[in-house]
Design an enzyme around this catalytic site. Structure first.
Site, PDB file in Angstrom:
ATOM      1  N   ILE A 115       0.820  -1.226   0.000  1.00 31.58           N
ATOM      2  CA  ILE A 115       0.000   0.000   0.000  1.00 31.58           C
ATOM      3  C   ILE A 115       0.852   1.272   0.000  1.00 31.58           C
ATOM      4  CG2 ILE A 115      -2.141  -0.954   0.930  1.00 31.58           C
ATOM      5  CD1 ILE A 115      -1.260   0.059   3.701  1.00 31.58           C
ATOM      6  N   GLN A 169      13.851  -4.263   7.605  1.00 36.59           N
ATOM      7  CA  GLN A 169      12.543  -4.930   7.689  1.00 36.59           C
ATOM      8  C   GLN A 169      11.626  -4.125   8.602  1.00 36.59           C
ATOM      9  OE1 GLN A 169      12.670  -8.974   9.185  1.00 36.59           O
ATOM     10  NE2 GLN A 169      10.540  -9.386   8.627  1.00 36.59           N
ATOM     11  N   HIS A 215       8.294 -12.140   3.988  1.00 36.67           N
ATOM     12  CA  HIS A 215       7.696 -11.742   2.707  1.00 36.67           C
ATOM     13  C   HIS A 215       8.777 -11.311   1.730  1.00 36.67           C
ATOM     14  CE1 HIS A 215       8.109  -8.038   5.069  1.00 36.67           C
ATOM     15  NE2 HIS A 215       8.287  -7.425   3.894  1.00 36.67           N
TER      16      HIS A 215
HETATM   17  P1  AMP Z   1       9.608  -4.692   4.858  1.00 38.34           P
HETATM   18  O1  AMP Z   1      10.143  -3.351   5.212  1.00 38.34           O
HETATM   19  O2  AMP Z   1      10.484  -5.496   3.950  1.00 38.34           O
HETATM   20  O3  AMP Z   1       9.233  -5.430   6.124  1.00 38.34           O
HETATM   21  O4  AMP Z   1       8.304  -4.426   4.009  1.00 38.34           O
HETATM   22  C1  AMP Z   1       7.051  -4.264   4.551  1.00 38.34           C
HETATM   23  C2  AMP Z   1       6.203  -3.600   3.503  1.00 38.34           C
HETATM   24  O5  AMP Z   1       4.857  -3.778   3.884  1.00 38.34           O
HETATM   25  C3  AMP Z   1       6.439  -2.097   3.365  1.00 38.34           C
HETATM   26  O6  AMP Z   1       6.881  -1.809   2.043  1.00 38.34           O
HETATM   27  C4  AMP Z   1       5.060  -1.484   3.663  1.00 38.34           C
HETATM   28  O7  AMP Z   1       4.761  -0.423   2.788  1.00 38.34           O
HETATM   29  C5  AMP Z   1       4.134  -2.659   3.445  1.00 38.34           C
HETATM   30  N1  AMP Z   1       2.898  -2.652   4.201  1.00 38.34           N
HETATM   31  C6  AMP Z   1       2.699  -2.295   5.497  1.00 38.34           C
HETATM   32  N2  AMP Z   1       1.419  -2.471   5.841  1.00 38.34           N
HETATM   33  C7  AMP Z   1       0.789  -2.955   4.760  1.00 38.34           C
HETATM   34  C8  AMP Z   1      -0.551  -3.333   4.472  1.00 38.34           C
HETATM   35  N3  AMP Z   1      -1.519  -3.244   5.395  1.00 38.34           N
HETATM   36  N4  AMP Z   1      -0.858  -3.795   3.228  1.00 38.34           N
HETATM   37  C9  AMP Z   1       0.105  -3.878   2.285  1.00 38.34           C
HETATM   38  N5  AMP Z   1       1.395  -3.525   2.485  1.00 38.34           N
HETATM   39  C10 AMP Z   1       1.723  -3.070   3.703  1.00 38.34           C
END
Ligand code: AMP
Ligand code: ZN
Length: 143
Positions: free
Chosen positions: A32, A94, A100
């Site tokens: 998002i 992270q 993910h």
């Molecule tokens: P990371 O920093 O690798 O843990 O990536 C987490 C990602 O999740 C970030 O790019 C956020 O923008 C994304 N994110 C956080 N909350 C949500 C959500 N509710 N739906 C989709 N993406 C999200």
């Protein structure tokens, strides 16, 4: 399942997402805060904090699905390249502690950031998810 994990809440249907693809072991939805339009996240259905907690089998399934999502993104968006990133631990950047993988469409000359602070437009995210879902479903899948 971890109660305070946003990805677990999405997987349980307790929080919304822009759905792209699903297998027995993975869900793929749009980030998002897209680093680029079409930025996808492939998440394990089981809650693992990071690569150090995840099973080799679940990591392999995410990797397997990443090929399908990379092809779907490239075909649908006609991007020049696709960046695939995976962060483990706060020190590595992270921010959501549920294993993910990021799949990010890339074009030359664009910023190479993984994270954006700008939320995507809801209408655009919805339309993008529908396009990538349709494209992914039109391709051969295995789970
Ligand atoms: P990371 O920093 O690798 O843990 O990536 C987490 C990602 O999740 C970030 O790019 C956020 O923008 C994304 N994110 C956080 N909350 C949500 C959500 N509710 N739906 C989709 N993406 C999200
Ligand atoms: Zn979780």
């Amino acid at each position: 399942m971890s109660d305070d994990c946003i990805f677990c809440q999405i997987l349980q249907g307790e929080a919304p997402c822009y759905h792209v693809h699903e297998t027995r072991y993975t869900r793929t939805f749009l980030d998002i805060f897209p680093a680029a339009p079409g930025h996808c996240l492939i998440v394990t259905k089981d809650h693992y904090q990071d690569i150090f907690a995840a099973t080799p089998e679940s990591i392999a399934m995410v990797g397997h699905v990443s090929t399908l999502i990379a092809h779907a993104v490239k075909q649908e968006l006609q991007c020049e390249g696709v960046g695939i990133f995976q962060l483990n631990g706060a020190a590595a950047g992270q921010t959501v502690f549920h294993y993910h993988m990021h799949v990010i469409p890339r074009n030359s000359g664009e910023d190479l950031a993984i994270h954006s602070r700008v939320p995507g437009d809801t209408g655009e995210l919805e339309a993008m998810a529908a396009r990538l879902h349709a494209r992914a479903m039109s391709m051969r899948t295995e789970d």
